[in-house]
Design a protein around this motif. Structure first.
Motif, PDB file in Angstrom:
ATOM      1  N   VAL A 185       0.573  -1.129   0.419  1.00 27.37           N
ATOM      2  CA  VAL A 185      -0.086  -0.053   0.158  1.00 27.37           C
ATOM      3  C   VAL A 185       0.485   1.643  -0.076  1.00 27.37           C
ATOM      4  N   ALA A 186       0.853   2.270  -0.373  1.00 25.62           N
ATOM      5  CA  ALA A 186       1.078   3.668  -0.546  1.00 25.62           C
ATOM      6  C   ALA A 186       0.443   4.366  -0.413  1.00 25.62           C
ATOM      7  N   VAL A 187       0.710   5.875   0.071  1.00 22.07           N
ATOM      8  CA  VAL A 187      -0.303   6.794   0.496  1.00 22.07           C
ATOM      9  C   VAL A 187       0.878   7.962   0.758  1.00 22.07           C
ATOM     10  N   ALA A 188      -0.119   9.089   0.487  1.00 19.01           N
ATOM     11  CA  ALA A 188      -0.003  10.155   0.099  1.00 19.01           C
ATOM     12  C   ALA A 188      -0.429  11.395   0.989  1.00 19.01           C
ATOM     13  N   PRO A 189       0.106  12.464   1.667  1.00 22.64           N
ATOM     14  CA  PRO A 189      -0.550  13.756   2.416  1.00 22.64           C
ATOM     15  C   PRO A 189      -0.925  14.569   0.754  1.00 22.64           C
ATOM     16  N   THR A 190      -2.620  15.362   1.681  1.00 24.65           N
ATOM     17  CA  THR A 190      -3.168  16.149   1.407  1.00 24.65           C
ATOM     18  C   THR A 190      -3.707  17.857   1.500  1.00 24.65           C
ATOM     19  N   ASP A 191      -2.354  17.388   2.417  1.00 20.83           N
ATOM     20  CA  ASP A 191      -2.501  18.840   3.554  1.00 20.83           C
ATOM     21  C   ASP A 191      -1.578  20.014   2.390  1.00 20.83           C
ATOM     22  N   ARG A 192      -0.893  19.718   1.559  1.00 24.07           N
ATOM     23  CA  ARG A 192       0.159  19.756   0.710  1.00 24.07           C
ATOM     24  C   ARG A 192       0.782  19.386  -0.626  1.00 24.07           C
ATOM     25  N   MET A 193       1.009  19.945  -1.669  1.00 27.86           N
ATOM     26  CA  MET A 193       0.967  19.593  -3.003  1.00 27.86           C
ATOM     27  C   MET A 193       2.036  20.198  -3.476  1.00 27.86           C
ATOM     28  N   LEU A 194       3.130  19.756  -4.178  1.00 25.42           N
ATOM     29  CA  LEU A 194       4.598  20.065  -5.487  1.00 25.42           C
ATOM     30  C   LEU A 194       4.110  20.848  -6.735  1.00 25.42           C
ATOM     31  N   ALA A 195       4.103  22.027  -7.145  1.00 28.61           N
ATOM     32  CA  ALA A 195       4.200  22.195  -8.204  1.00 28.61           C
ATOM     33  C   ALA A 195       5.101  22.185  -9.452  1.00 28.61           C
TER      34      ALA A 195
ATOM     35  N   ASP B 297      10.817  23.357  -7.309  1.00 31.45           N
ATOM     36  CA  ASP B 297       9.635  22.837  -6.902  1.00 31.45           C
ATOM     37  C   ASP B 297       9.244  23.998  -5.748  1.00 31.45           C
ATOM     38  N   VAL B 298       7.416  23.858  -5.779  1.00 29.48           N
ATOM     39  CA  VAL B 298       7.032  25.134  -4.924  1.00 29.48           C
ATOM     40  C   VAL B 298       5.890  24.439  -4.270  1.00 29.48           C
ATOM     41  N   VAL B 299       5.531  24.688  -2.883  1.00 30.10           N
ATOM     42  CA  VAL B 299       4.657  23.974  -2.424  1.00 30.10           C
ATOM     43  C   VAL B 299       3.550  24.666  -1.658  1.00 30.10           C
ATOM     44  N   PHE B 300       2.059  24.501  -1.581  1.00 35.03           N
ATOM     45  CA  PHE B 300       1.102  24.825  -0.991  1.00 35.03           C
ATOM     46  C   PHE B 300      -0.383  24.003   0.022  1.00 35.03           C
ATOM     47  N   GLU B 301      -0.083  24.609   0.147  1.00 31.21           N
ATOM     48  CA  GLU B 301      -2.238  24.112   1.598  1.00 31.21           C
ATOM     49  C   GLU B 301      -2.628  23.310   0.013  1.00 31.21           C
ATOM     50  N   SER B 302      -3.475  22.721   0.719  1.00 27.83           N
ATOM     51  CA  SER B 302      -4.292  22.491  -0.551  1.00 27.83           C
ATOM     52  C   SER B 302      -6.017  22.156   0.444  1.00 27.83           C
ATOM     53  N   ARG B 303      -6.740  22.155   0.680  1.00 31.14           N
ATOM     54  CA  ARG B 303      -7.740  21.681   0.526  1.00 31.14           C
ATOM     55  C   ARG B 303      -8.433  20.332   1.052  1.00 31.14           C
ATOM     56  N   PRO B 304      -9.053  19.809   2.203  1.00 28.73           N
ATOM     57  CA  PRO B 304      -9.328  19.079   2.947  1.00 28.73           C
ATOM     58  C   PRO B 304     -10.618  18.050   2.084  1.00 28.73           C
ATOM     59  N   ASP B 305     -11.162  19.131   1.004  1.00 25.82           N
ATOM     60  CA  ASP B 305     -12.189  18.340   0.696  1.00 25.82           C
ATOM     61  C   ASP B 305     -12.096  18.738  -1.072  1.00 25.82           C
ATOM     62  N   GLU B 306     -10.871  18.950  -1.757  1.00 24.45           N
ATOM     63  CA  GLU B 306     -10.755  18.489  -2.563  1.00 24.45           C
ATOM     64  C   GLU B 306      -9.501  17.575  -3.148  1.00 24.45           C
ATOM     65  N   ILE B 307      -9.273  17.140  -3.853  1.00 21.46           N
ATOM     66  CA  ILE B 307      -8.565  16.241  -4.844  1.00 21.46           C
ATOM     67  C   ILE B 307      -7.909  16.261  -5.446  1.00 21.46           C
ATOM     68  N   LEU B 308      -6.342  16.317  -5.856  1.00 18.75           N
ATOM     69  CA  LEU B 308      -5.634  17.384  -6.221  1.00 18.75           C
ATOM     70  C   LEU B 308      -4.280  15.308  -6.723  1.00 18.75           C
ATOM     71  N   ARG B 309      -4.215  15.647  -8.420  1.00 15.93           N
ATOM     72  CA  ARG B 309      -3.989  14.980  -8.437  1.00 15.93           C
ATOM     73  C   ARG B 309      -2.149  15.362  -9.038  1.00 15.93           C
ATOM     74  N   PRO B 310      -1.897  14.470  -8.873  1.00 16.39           N
ATOM     75  CA  PRO B 310      -0.107  14.396 -10.236  1.00 16.39           C
ATOM     76  C   PRO B 310       0.175  14.269 -11.411  1.00 16.39           C
ATOM     77  N   SER B 311       0.702  15.480 -12.318  1.00 13.75           N
ATOM     78  CA  SER B 311       0.611  15.696 -13.514  1.00 13.75           C
ATOM     79  C   SER B 311      -1.015  16.664 -13.812  1.00 13.75           C
ATOM     80  N   GLU B 312      -1.567  17.042 -12.795  1.00 12.54           N
ATOM     81  CA  GLU B 312      -2.497  18.288 -13.256  1.00 12.54           C
ATOM     82  C   GLU B 312      -1.549  18.980 -13.515  1.00 12.54           C
ATOM     83  N   PHE B 313      -1.661  19.808 -14.326  1.00 11.63           N
ATOM     84  CA  PHE B 313      -0.707  21.608 -14.851  1.00 11.63           C
ATOM     85  C   PHE B 313      -1.316  22.086 -14.164  1.00 11.63           C
ATOM     86  N   VAL B 314      -0.281  23.017 -13.823  1.00 13.72           N
ATOM     87  CA  VAL B 314      -0.926  24.432 -13.129  1.00 13.72           C
ATOM     88  C   VAL B 314       0.412  25.748 -13.575  1.00 13.72           C
TER      89      VAL B 314
END
Length: 266
Positions: free
Chosen positions: A183-193, A244-261
């Protein structure tokens, strides 16, 4: 004649031009806007540390989990039996130490009254020391058995999202033959761009500097997280590195790797 008439005009132009040049040199460089892609801040890959059979996988990819939540459980029968045996050994050790201490106390009393020789007192002291050692050994064995029992369960190391599941109920697991994590788990409170920049751009920044990220049309406050050390490719304009820059994400959203920003760097 011509020189005398043009010199004042040239001097006047120079006087007017100097403030403009001063303003241009004092103006800050414009912010850089580059396209990037999302990445997990980090990812915990969980594997079995002992051989065994998967009893049940309790999560699926995309599921949000809380820290400490059980993700996968191995067959625990053997580990539980070992833990019970270790607990029984500790109980026997406690009883043995109590007996040895009572015997030492009785022997000490007899020795003080002059009824027994010093050798008998030393034997009682030795028996009490052996009982202490046996109890400590039993407690150590119990701690090891408890750890093995705990290792039959994989738990979430932090609040996050399950990003991979590579095990199923009934699967036989060998700890030395696990090519992929169970199993692999990733945090959702912060993401990298992550953006790609040349070395000239990279050397302008340091970790902690403010930045902005536009995610699905919404601007977010961010900060520079890390600077690439090894080039990912070589272009005609020079080497290209990851920033890499880091930002906070909200618990109610699901951001996925490889999305363009869009990332704005100061």
């Amino acid at each position: 004649m011509n020189t005398r008439t043009t010199t004042p005009t040239f001097a006047l132009c120079c006087i007017l031009l100097v403030p403009v040049l001063l303003l241009l040199s004092a103006a800050p460089a414009s912010a850089a806007q580059v396209s990037g892609r999302l990445e997990w801040l980090h990812k915990a890959e969980l594997r079995a540390v002992e051989n065994g059979v998967v009893e049940r996988v309790l999560v699926t990819p995309g599921q949000h989990v809380d820290k400490g939540e059980v993700l996968l459980r191995m067959d625990q029968r053997e580990a539980r039996a070992a833990a019970l045996e270790a607990a029984a050994r500790v109980a026997r050790g406690v009883v043995g130490l109590e007996d040895a201490e009572r015997e030492l106390e009785r022997t000490q009393e007899l020795f003080d009254r002059g009824l027994i020789a010093v050798e008998e007192l030393k034997d009682a002291e030795l028996n009490q020391a052996v009982a202490v050692a046996e109890l400590e050994s039993a407690r150590a064995a119990q701690a090891a058995a408890d750890i093995l029992l705990e290792r039959t369960e994989l738990r979430a190391p932090f609040d996050g999202i399950v990003v991979a599941r590579n095990a199923h109920d009934g699967a036989v697991i060998y700890k030395t033959l696990q090519q992929a994590p169970l199993v692999a788990v990733a945090p959702t409170d912060r993401m990298l761009a992550r953006v790609l920049v040349t070395s000239d751009v990279l050397r302008r920044y340091r970790p902690g500097q403010p930045a902005k990220v536009v995610v699905r049309g919404e601007p977010r406050e961010a900060q520079v997280y890390s600077l690439g050390v090894e080039a990912v490719r070589i272009d005609p304009d020079g080497a290209v590195y990851e920033l890499d820059v880091v930002f906070e994400s909200r618990p109610d959203e699901i951001l996925r790797p490889s999305e363009f920003v869009q990332v704005t760097l100061p």
